[in-house]
Design an enzyme around this catalytic site. Structure first.
Site, PDB file in Angstrom:
ATOM      1  NE  ARG A 150      -3.897  -2.139   0.027  1.00  0.00           N
ATOM      2  CZ  ARG A 150      -3.448  -3.699  -0.680  1.00  0.00           C
ATOM      3  NH1 ARG A 150      -2.302  -3.724  -1.363  1.00  0.00           N
ATOM      4  NH2 ARG A 150      -4.509  -4.412  -0.277  1.00  0.00           N
ATOM      5  CB  SER A 205      -8.810  -0.419   3.837  1.00  0.00           C
ATOM      6  OG  SER A 205      -9.458  -1.714   3.379  1.00  0.00           O
ATOM      7  CD  GLU A 244      -5.162   0.895   2.528  1.00  0.00           C
ATOM      8  OE1 GLU A 244      -5.762   0.710   1.243  1.00  0.00           O
ATOM      9  OE2 GLU A 244      -5.318  -0.205   3.296  1.00  0.00           O
TER      10      GLU A 244
END
Length: 263
Positions: free
Chosen positions: A135, A183, A254
């Site tokens: 990520r 998320s 995130e």
């Protein structure tokens, strides 16, 4: 200030004006994993909407503002496979590269060939420049602007009508519908999903004002329509504190929080 970048050739001029006036700049695509603060953004917000897509041999080449349905449709039309895991992913291709987006075991880095970026000049760079990890790409640090992306795929018979429902069904089975930034936290490790850790702290359904942790997936922080960014960030701190105390694990966001930086 707000500017929609439909012509990537205009970017240099816009950023030069921002530098001259010492104006903070934030650049985004679809906004699917971005949280703006309640007070707004004290500067220039540039939304990349340039979205041309074409295919050359076994590669899909798309401007950074291209949405996933258009990118995947172009690949399928050319009998190219490798993007099936991204069916239904929100946001733009450029944003997905910045965050090395991933779904069902596939990440952008697995199909990424190169990108045209702007970092005081327009140039093409390969995977090594991005230093992809979970990520993350170094674009989050350098704040270069992605203008277009080349994805190299494999030839193969694709039947989108059959490929799409399985992936979409899996996504909708696990992820809650409604207003969220996707998320909220990165998974600390493959065997420690953030949602599972938050769930085991008993925080599913925990609510602050108009914002709450989803009962369906604890890593999704939902806005019922009257929520605020401050509430969502407070929920994040509640979750981080609980996970730290129970498991000794530090959760990292995130979602990208739009805070002012000058260019």
């Amino acid at each position: 200030f707000f500017y929609e970048l439909a012509d990537v050739d205009q970017l240099e001029m816009v950023l030069a004006a921002a530098r001259e006036d010492n104006v903070a700049v934030f650049i985004f695509g679809g906004g699917s994993n971005v949280l703006f603060l309640d007070e707004g953004y004290p500067g220039l917000v540039i939304r990349v909407v340039a979205n041309e897509v074409h295919v050359e041999e076994n590669c899909v080449i798309a401007e950074a503002g291209a949405k996933w349905p258009a990118v995947i449709a172009a690949a399928h039309k050319a009998d190219l496979c490798g993007l099936e895991s991204f069916e239904g992913l929100p946001g733009t291709l450029g944003g997905a590269v910045v965050g090395n987006a991933g779904c069902f075991g596939t990440e952008i880095k697995d199909v990424f060939a190169s990108a045209i970026i702007y970092d005081d000049e327009v140039r093409e760079v390969g995977p090594e420049y991005f230093e992809f990890s979970y990520r993350w790409s170094q674009i989050k640090k350098t704040r270069d602007v992605i203008l277009s992306v080349k994805l190299c795929l494999d030839k193969g018979e694709i039947e989108p009508v059959k490929a799409c429902p399985d992936t979409m069904a899996a996504r909708f089975e696990k992820q809650p519908p409604g207003k969220s930034g996707g998320s909220f936290f990165k998974n600390p490790s493959p065997d420690q999903p953030a949602g599972k850790l938050i769930d085991e702290c008993g925080l599913k359904g925990h609510q602050i004002g108009g914002s709450k942790i989803s009962e369906k997936h604890a890593n999704f922080f939902m806005n019922d329509g009257g929520g605020t960014a401050a509430e969502l960030l407070e929920l994040g701190e509640v979750a981080k504190s609980a996970v730290r105390e129970k498991f000794g694990v530090e959760l990292k966001e995130e979602v990208m929080i739009a805070r002012a930086q000058t260019v």
